[in-house]
Each structure stands twice: as C-alpha cells, then as structure tokens.
Design an enzyme around this catalytic site. Structure first.
Site, PDB file in Angstrom:
ATOM      1  N   CYS A  23      67.168  14.589  64.243  1.00  9.70           N
ATOM      2  CA  CYS A  23      67.342  15.857  63.929  1.00  9.70           C
ATOM      3  C   CYS A  23      68.728  16.089  63.790  1.00  9.70           C
ATOM      4  CB  CYS A  23      66.963  16.682  65.110  1.00  9.70           C
ATOM      5  SG  CYS A  23      65.008  16.781  65.277  1.00  9.70           S
ATOM      6  N   HIS A  71      63.811  30.694  53.928  1.00 12.84           N
ATOM      7  CA  HIS A  71      64.376  29.912  52.742  1.00 12.84           C
ATOM      8  C   HIS A  71      65.793  29.913  53.000  1.00 12.84           C
ATOM      9  CE1 HIS A  71      60.460  29.888  51.485  1.00 12.84           C
ATOM     10  NE2 HIS A  71      60.760  28.749  50.684  1.00 12.84           N
ATOM     11  N   GLU A 129      58.646  24.985  66.251  1.00 15.01           N
ATOM     12  CA  GLU A 129      59.230  24.446  65.119  1.00 15.01           C
ATOM     13  C   GLU A 129      58.369  23.425  64.423  1.00 15.01           C
ATOM     14  OE1 GLU A 129      62.815  22.396  66.532  1.00 15.01           O
ATOM     15  OE2 GLU A 129      61.786  20.409  66.937  1.00 15.01           O
TER      16      GLU A 129
END
Length: 140
Positions: A23, A71, A129
């Site tokens: 990550c 986005h 997530e």
C-alpha cells in the site's frame, strides 16, 4: 431511539506514506461509505412527520460528499514534493489534498465530520476499502 442508514461509493487512488508493504505504492479502491444517523424522536410535523429524516435528503447529502472524492487522487498533505503535485495538475489529474494519512479509518472520520457539519445527526460511519475490509468511526 431511531436510526437510518444509507450508503454511497466512490473510486479513488491513494498511497500510504511511511508504510512498508504494497500500500505504499499508488493504487485504487472502490470505497463504500455507510452513514448512520440516530435521534431520540421522530419529526412532529410537515414532510418529515413520523420520520427521523427524509431518506431522499439523507441520501442526497451522503452521495454529494462521496462524489467530492470520486475519480480523484487522494493525497496526504506534505507527502509529495510540490513539484510532483504541480506536474500532476499540469497533466490534468484530479487531486484532493487531505490533512491526514489516507487510511480507511481517517476517511471514515472525515466523512462523519463533513456530514455533522451539514447538520446530520451522524452516529457512525463505516468506510470499506474492499468488500471485506471496513473501518468504523463512532461519533461521541
């Protein structure tokens, strides 16, 4: 005590600073935010008589907040060099610089604070997530 919940999703990219693992690299998620509101009584008159809140109004606010991050590249303030940010902006990338590490835990708190600021009696926000991994922020 009465409560409602609704949810919204958004897609965004991020990375975790000072993290040692996959990550730390730029990657994306289809985030799912579930907001819960709670109050002692129901509305007494008008459109919201016998309701906690009109579901339409609740959904609209939650979805507007999710849309703010849809986005976009979520960037922890100070995590990238100013030149990098400028280059990304010049290339037309949508960036949202946030004053915290972009973990699911911090995003859950961020959404709770935004919804509270908009007058919703928020009691909890879940931030997924992935479909199986969720962080929860409890208000109060």
């Amino acid at each position: 005590m009465y409560g409602l919940k609704t949810e919204a999703s958004f897609d965004s990219a991020h990375f975790l600073t000072d993290y040692h693992g996959k990550c730390e690299n730029l990657h994306g998620h289809r985030w799912r935010m579930v907001a819960y509101i709670r109050q002692d009584g129901l509305g007494q008159e008008g459109t919201e008589r016998d309701m906690v809140l009109d579901f339409g109004a609740f959904k609209r606010v939650v979805r507007e907040e999710a849309a703010r991050l849809d986005h976009t590249f979520l960037v922890e303030e100070g995590s990238l060099a100013p030149e990098t940010l400028e280059a990304l902006e010049r290339e037309g990338f949508s960036l949202t610089v946030l004053p915290f590490r972009t973990t699911a835990e911090n995003l859950a708190r961020h959404f709770a604070e935004r919804l509270l600021a908009r007058g919703l009696p928020v009691s909890q926000v879940d931030c997924y997530e992935t479909p199986l991994n969720c962080a929860t922020y409890f208000v109060g």
